[in-house]
Design a protein around this motif. Structure first.
Motif, PDB file in Angstrom:
ATOM      1  N   THR A 104      76.567  17.350  35.201  1.00 24.55           N
ATOM      2  CA  THR A 104      77.493  16.236  35.072  1.00 24.55           C
ATOM      3  C   THR A 104      78.809  16.722  34.498  1.00 24.55           C
ATOM      4  O   THR A 104      78.840  17.317  33.422  1.00 24.55           O
ATOM      5  CB  THR A 104      76.912  15.140  34.164  1.00 24.55           C
ATOM      6  N   GLU A 125      82.383  17.979  46.176  1.00 24.87           N
ATOM      7  CA  GLU A 125      81.128  18.572  45.732  1.00 24.87           C
ATOM      8  C   GLU A 125      80.812  19.830  46.537  1.00 24.87           C
ATOM      9  O   GLU A 125      81.266  19.982  47.663  1.00 24.87           O
ATOM     10  CB  GLU A 125      79.997  17.558  45.902  1.00 24.87           C
ATOM     11  N   GLY A 156      78.603  20.860  39.631  1.00 21.68           N
ATOM     12  CA  GLY A 156      78.917  19.486  39.286  1.00 21.68           C
ATOM     13  C   GLY A 156      79.863  18.897  40.324  1.00 21.68           C
ATOM     14  O   GLY A 156      80.228  19.542  41.306  1.00 21.68           O
ATOM     15  N   GLN A 157      80.277  17.652  40.085  1.00 21.01           N
ATOM     16  CA  GLN A 157      81.124  16.929  41.040  1.00 21.01           C
ATOM     17  C   GLN A 157      82.596  17.291  40.909  1.00 21.01           C
ATOM     18  O   GLN A 157      83.409  16.932  41.746  1.00 21.01           O
ATOM     19  CB  GLN A 157      80.967  15.419  40.833  1.00 21.01           C
ATOM     20  N   SER A 194      85.058  15.095  49.346  1.00 21.80           N
ATOM     21  CA  SER A 194      84.745  14.575  48.002  1.00 21.80           C
ATOM     22  C   SER A 194      84.791  15.660  46.933  1.00 21.80           C
ATOM     23  O   SER A 194      84.903  15.364  45.740  1.00 21.80           O
ATOM     24  CB  SER A 194      83.357  13.931  48.004  1.00 21.80           C
ATOM     25  N   GLN A 232      81.791  22.188  51.392  1.00 17.55           N
ATOM     26  CA  GLN A 232      82.516  21.312  50.470  1.00 17.55           C
ATOM     27  C   GLN A 232      83.199  20.198  51.262  1.00 17.55           C
ATOM     28  O   GLN A 232      84.247  20.396  51.871  1.00 17.55           O
ATOM     29  CB  GLN A 232      83.558  22.095  49.662  1.00 17.55           C
ATOM     30  N   LEU A 261      85.595  23.095  38.742  1.00 17.45           N
ATOM     31  CA  LEU A 261      84.177  22.958  39.053  1.00 17.45           C
ATOM     32  C   LEU A 261      83.344  23.729  38.039  1.00 17.45           C
ATOM     33  O   LEU A 261      83.621  24.884  37.742  1.00 17.45           O
ATOM     34  CB  LEU A 261      83.883  23.503  40.448  1.00 17.45           C
ATOM     35  N   LYS A 277      86.149  12.465  35.917  1.00 15.41           N
ATOM     36  CA  LYS A 277      86.361  12.855  37.305  1.00 15.41           C
ATOM     37  C   LYS A 277      87.844  13.150  37.546  1.00 15.41           C
ATOM     38  O   LYS A 277      88.196  14.058  38.283  1.00 15.41           O
ATOM     39  CB  LYS A 277      85.892  11.734  38.225  1.00 15.41           C
TER      40      LYS A 277
END
Lengths: 115, 115
Positions: free
Chosen positions: B5, A44, B107-108, A42, A39, B90, B9
């Motif tokens: 997705t 992710e 996902g991000q 960021s 990880q 997450l 964010k």
């Protein structure tokens, strides 16, 4: 009891050297899978490597290898030739056959690669 | 491109408000998960779903709710009952194929802050 234990909150390694990140696990299931994720800052989650409980050989993926010692219930990640881009959090995770759809994660190790 | 997705964010919530975090996947995966990550900590399972219209509580479900009306979508609602909701969330998915070596895809992430 913790399913996954990572005892190194933070690690430093010199660029181009190898580093081992520790992971021990606790399960009584006969079949299970072990995973490592990276990880970056960021956020992710990047899958790195997988080891099955019945796999005879240690898993390898490029510069990543997994030192699997079943009797000791350990699944350490070895990163060879560390690069600056390897600086990140690393998580060990497990999936059990009788609890198939749950992934258990450790608390992570923060790796810092020094130039 | 197949993937997961998460949106938004970044999310800011006033105390006492419910907020919903979106998670959509086009990987045709049956299983979906929500994890919470606090600073410097590992991932803790909030809820998971193995199939449409079915979901189970994870280790820290209190103050959260989910729905799984479509295979592609697994939204998480953080209710006012969640006393400390500020965290990184997450979403992940995995095939329900029975294969132990299939990793969770993430996902991000959504960073939720209570203001």
């Amino acid at each position: 009891a913790q399913k996954i234990t990572q005892t190194q909150p933070g690690m430093f390694v010199q660029e181009k050297e190898a580093v081992t990140l520790d992971c021990t696990y606790d399960t009584s299931d006969p079949s299970y899978g072990l995973f490592w994720y990276k990880q970056p800052s960021s956020g992710e989650m990047i899958f790195l490597i997988y080891q099955g409980s019945y796999d005879q050989q240690n898993a390898t993926e490029g510069r990543y290898s997994l030192n699997f010692q079943k009797a000791r219930k350990s699944a350490n990640l070895v990163i060879s030739a560390s690069q600056l881009g390897d600086s990140a959090m690393y998580f060990c995770a497990m999936r059990e056959i009788y609890n198939f759809n749950k992934f258990y994660f450790g608390s992570g190790t923060k790796l810092n690669v020094k130039p | 491109d197949g993937g997961i997705t998460q949106s938004p964010k970044y999310l800011f919530r006033k105390e006492g408000q419910n907020v919903t975090l979106s998670c959509e996947q086009n990987l045709n995966h049956d299983a979906m998960y929500w994890y919470r990550q606090d600073p410097g900590q590992g991932l803790r399972l909030i809820y998971y779903s193995q199939i449409v219209n079915d979901f189970q509580k994870g280790d820290i479900a209190e103050g959260y709710s989910v729905s799984r009306e479509k295979k592609e979508s697994f939204p998480l609602t953080v209710t006012s009952a969640q006393k400390n909701p500020t965290a990184f969330y997450l979403c992940a998915s995995s095939p329900e194929s029975g294969a132990m070596n299939t990793e969770a895809f993430f996902g991000q992430g959504t960073r939720l802050t209570v203001v």
